[in-house]
Scaffold this active site. Structure first.
Site, PDB file in Angstrom:
ATOM      1  N   CYS A 181       2.675  -6.006  10.007  1.00 41.99           N
ATOM      2  CA  CYS A 181       3.792  -5.471   9.217  1.00 41.99           C
ATOM      3  C   CYS A 181       3.886  -3.948   9.188  1.00 41.99           C
ATOM      4  CB  CYS A 181       3.703  -6.007   7.793  1.00 41.99           C
ATOM      5  SG  CYS A 181       4.015  -7.763   7.708  1.00 41.99           S
ATOM      6  N   GLY A 241      -9.726   4.958   5.709  1.00 37.66           N
ATOM      7  CA  GLY A 241     -10.341   4.201   6.794  1.00 37.66           C
ATOM      8  C   GLY A 241      -9.827   4.661   8.138  1.00 37.66           C
ATOM      9  N   ASP A 281       9.486 -25.812  14.693  1.00 36.26           N
ATOM     10  CA  ASP A 281       9.021 -24.813  15.656  1.00 36.26           C
ATOM     11  C   ASP A 281       9.341 -25.303  17.062  1.00 36.26           C
ATOM     12  OD1 ASP A 281       6.825 -22.328  15.117  1.00 36.26           O
ATOM     13  OD2 ASP A 281       7.081 -22.959  17.197  1.00 36.26           O
ATOM     14  N   PHE A 336       6.368 -10.972   0.598  1.00 37.10           N
ATOM     15  CA  PHE A 336       5.441  -9.837   0.503  1.00 37.10           C
ATOM     16  C   PHE A 336       4.011 -10.317   0.691  1.00 37.10           C
ATOM     17  CE2 PHE A 336       9.255  -8.812  -1.893  1.00 37.10           C
ATOM     18  CZ  PHE A 336       9.588  -7.579  -1.357  1.00 37.10           C
ATOM     19  N   LEU A 337       3.843 -11.396   1.451  1.00 38.74           N
ATOM     20  CA  LEU A 337       2.486 -11.940   1.561  1.00 38.74           C
ATOM     21  C   LEU A 337       1.622 -11.094   2.482  1.00 38.74           C
ATOM     22  CD1 LEU A 337       2.227 -13.581   4.514  1.00 38.74           C
ATOM     23  CD2 LEU A 337       3.646 -15.210   3.293  1.00 38.74           C
ATOM     24  N   PHE A 350      -4.531   0.429  -2.604  1.00 43.37           N
ATOM     25  CA  PHE A 350      -4.067   1.043  -1.352  1.00 43.37           C
ATOM     26  C   PHE A 350      -4.427   2.513  -1.255  1.00 43.37           C
ATOM     27  CE2 PHE A 350      -1.932  -1.932   1.407  1.00 43.37           C
ATOM     28  CZ  PHE A 350      -2.074  -3.068   0.623  1.00 43.37           C
ATOM     29  N   LEU A 351      -5.598   2.829  -1.790  1.00 46.06           N
ATOM     30  CA  LEU A 351      -6.107   4.201  -1.686  1.00 46.06           C
ATOM     31  C   LEU A 351      -7.402   4.202  -0.894  1.00 46.06           C
ATOM     32  CD1 LEU A 351      -5.624   5.854  -5.212  1.00 46.06           C
ATOM     33  CD2 LEU A 351      -4.326   6.261  -3.127  1.00 46.06           C
TER      34      LEU A 351
HETATM   35  C1  UDX Z   1       0.979  -6.091   4.400  1.00 45.11           C
HETATM   36  C2  UDX Z   1       1.500  -6.015   2.948  1.00 45.11           C
HETATM   37  O1  UDX Z   1       0.397  -5.893   2.049  1.00 45.11           O
HETATM   38  C3  UDX Z   1       2.336  -7.243   2.620  1.00 45.11           C
HETATM   39  O2  UDX Z   1       2.895  -7.095   1.323  1.00 45.11           O
HETATM   40  C4  UDX Z   1       3.452  -7.375   3.652  1.00 45.11           C
HETATM   41  O3  UDX Z   1       4.266  -8.476   3.403  1.00 45.11           O
HETATM   42  C5  UDX Z   1       2.869  -7.444   5.046  1.00 45.11           C
HETATM   43  O4  UDX Z   1       2.048  -6.283   5.292  1.00 45.11           O
HETATM   44  P1  UDX Z   1      -1.073  -7.247   5.639  1.00 45.11           P
HETATM   45  O5  UDX Z   1      -0.621  -6.507   6.851  1.00 45.11           O
HETATM   46  O6  UDX Z   1      -1.414  -8.672   5.761  1.00 45.11           O
HETATM   47  O7  UDX Z   1       0.056  -7.167   4.503  1.00 45.11           O
HETATM   48  O8  UDX Z   1      -2.369  -6.545   5.061  1.00 45.11           O
HETATM   49  P2  UDX Z   1      -2.792  -5.445   3.998  1.00 45.11           P
HETATM   50  O9  UDX Z   1      -3.896  -5.999   3.204  1.00 45.11           O
HETATM   51  O10 UDX Z   1      -1.649  -4.904   3.254  1.00 45.11           O
HETATM   52  O11 UDX Z   1      -3.411  -4.325   4.953  1.00 45.11           O
HETATM   53  C6  UDX Z   1      -2.672  -3.712   5.990  1.00 45.11           C
HETATM   54  C7  UDX Z   1      -3.515  -2.670   6.666  1.00 45.11           C
HETATM   55  O12 UDX Z   1      -3.722  -1.545   5.813  1.00 45.11           O
HETATM   56  C8  UDX Z   1      -4.909  -3.141   7.083  1.00 45.11           C
HETATM   57  O13 UDX Z   1      -5.219  -2.641   8.359  1.00 45.11           O
HETATM   58  C9  UDX Z   1      -5.832  -2.523   6.044  1.00 45.11           C
HETATM   59  O14 UDX Z   1      -7.130  -2.274   6.555  1.00 45.11           O
HETATM   60  C10 UDX Z   1      -5.103  -1.223   5.762  1.00 45.11           C
HETATM   61  N1  UDX Z   1      -5.392  -0.692   4.432  1.00 45.11           N
HETATM   62  C11 UDX Z   1      -4.987  -1.360   3.315  1.00 45.11           C
HETATM   63  C12 UDX Z   1      -6.063   0.518   4.319  1.00 45.11           C
HETATM   64  O15 UDX Z   1      -6.433   1.152   5.317  1.00 45.11           O
HETATM   65  N2  UDX Z   1      -6.304   1.024   3.071  1.00 45.11           N
HETATM   66  C13 UDX Z   1      -5.898   0.386   1.940  1.00 45.11           C
HETATM   67  O16 UDX Z   1      -6.154   0.936   0.841  1.00 45.11           O
HETATM   68  C14 UDX Z   1      -5.236  -0.846   2.062  1.00 45.11           C
END
Ligand code: UDX
Length: 435
Positions: free
Chosen positions: A260, A253, A30, A152-153, A249-250
């Protein structure tokens, strides 16, 4: 095999630590000297479950090291992972300046052929461009080949996601590159899909944007539920039994945030636009999300014309629980509006306070407990579903607030649990609870 990792953000650091944990010899690089010092001493710098333990083990086993010296890191590396940031520009396109400067440093330093593996989310065709950029600047006939190996973390579960991925995408142009990546990932128990580099780059965007779309769709349905008397929790439960839809992911909110989804939806939309093929579904997901971030304010406006001198309690600042990250968090869309309107805000977040203070050091009062935050408040906004909030005693709202109007952007409570607790409770896609 000697592995170098460029960038010690979420992607680079977790990738480096997990590869070292699996027994590879990894050097993480870094430009930030202070960060490298902290990492050397075993401080993971970011808040991520399990990372500190892995880091300590790898430091003790000497499988991981940290440096700011790019020549040292790259000169004899067999594989170089690139995990530096790819932030969005104002127009939605991707800022590739960090990737480009890593490419130039690799070209300047390499003393032998190597595989350069892009982990960062990059625009389609970046592997081709970076490969030419490096190969036209290397010395003594050294050649690199590029591979696209998207991550995809998700934040909060990054270590778990990296050690136990649901798939490993290997985007390569030759059998030689594939062999190196198969070797690197030989101890990872996950389906490995070998594809063209362009496909690998697209898989990353298409996956993230699909999830963003799913969330925006469900949020629109939730808003319609409020108008029709349906209940979004019941609706999504009913939808989720269909394996073609799936139950994850349903969750409705106050909009998605993070590093991301917002960036990747805007980037793919931009990339499609410049090719004259607008992705209208992705555009819709972006627009719906922008509106959804303000949905709690709209609800509050039914009860308050303006927020001058209104006492507001904010529970949760981060974009989701399990992280101290505030990027694109709904709190950052709503709090500035409330402050501009003259609201008096008290806020609580178990880990996000320090980062929020960087934006607003003195404009709001930061509290150490939920109870203190609620004291004398007229409205309570909930932006993040932290377990401390979901498990709190809901009687605290009426006990502490002046006029208990609770606006829950994450559906933290079951309606039956908040009923008859003396609060006016408005959530997402569900009936209001009065009294
Ligand atoms: C996401 C992807 O899951 C991951 O695979 C990718 O590599 C990077 O982007 P992240 O941003 O860390 O990861 O969080 P995630 O848990 O996916 O949630 C993202 C956003 O979506 C959050 O603000 C969360 O509150 C929102 N969300 C998630 C919802 O509003 N409803 C859901 O059902 C799921």
């Amino acid at each position: 095999m000697k592995i170098a990792v460029a960038g010690t953000g979420y992607v680079g650091l977790v990738t480096g630590a997990c590869l070292a944990y699996k027994g590879h010899k990894v050097v993480c690089l870094d430009v930030d000297t202070n960060k490298i010092e902290r990492l050397r001493s075993g401080d993971p710098v970011i808040y991520e479950a399990g990372l500190e333990e892995i880091l300590h083990k790898c430091i003790a086993d000497k499988t991981i090291s940290f440096t700011t010296d790019y020549k040292e890191a790259y000169k004899d590396a067999d594989a170089i992972f690139v995990g530096v940031g790819t932030p969005d520009k104002k127009d939605g396109s991707v800022n590739l300046s960090y990737i480009n400067s890593v490419a130039d440093q690799i070209a300047e330093s390499l003393e032998k052929d190597a595989l350069v593996i892009i982990k960062s989310t990059v625009p389609l065709g970046t592997s081709d461009r970076i490969e030419s950029r490096i190969n036209s600047n290397t010395k003594n006939g050294v050649k690199v080949e590029l591979a696209s190996n998207p991550e995809f973390l998700a934040q909060g579960t990054a270590v778990q996601n990296t050690l136990h991925p649901n798939r490993i995408i290997i985007g390569v142009k030759s059998a030689k590159s594939e062999k190196i990546l198969q070797e690197i990932y030989k101890d990872f128990d996950a389906p490995k899909l070998v594809v063209k580099r362009h496909s690998a780059e697209m898989i990353k965007y298409a996956s993230n944007d699909f999830l963003a779309l799913k969330i925006s769709y469900v949020n629109e349905i939730a808003n319609l539920c409020e108008l029709t008397g349906a209940d979004i929790d019941e609706v999504t439960k009913g939808m989720g039994y269909d394996p073609r839809i799936g139950s994850s992911f349903l969750k409705a909110g106050t909009g998605y945030g993070g590093s991301c989804f917002p960036k990747d939806t805007k980037a793919l939309h931009w990339m499609s636009n410049i090719r004259g093929h607008e992705l209208k579904t992705v555009r819709a997901a972006i627009d719906v999300n922008e509106g959804q971030k303000l949905v709690l304010i709209k609800k509050a406006h039914h009860y308050f014309d303006n927020f001058k001198d209104v006492n507001i309690a904010v529970l949760g600042l981060t974009f989701k629980p399990g992280t101290d990250d505030l990027r694109e968090a709904p709190s950052l869309s709503c709090i500035p509006y409330l402050l501009d309107d003259g609201a008096k805000i008290k806020a609580w977040d178990p880990v996000g306070e320090a980062n929020f203070r960087k934006f607003y050091p003195n404009e709001l009062t930061y509290c150490k407990t939920i109870e203190e935050t609620l004291e004398e408040a007229d409205i309570c906004f909930i932006f993040t579903e932290w377990p401390e909030i979901c498990n709190m005693d809901v009687k605290e709202f009426a006990r502490r607030m002046k006029k208990p109007l609770v606006l829950d952007g994450r559906n933290c409570f079951k309606l039956k649990d908040i009923k008859d607790k003396g609060v006016l409770y408005l959530s997402i896609g569900r009936a209001p609870i009065k009294g």
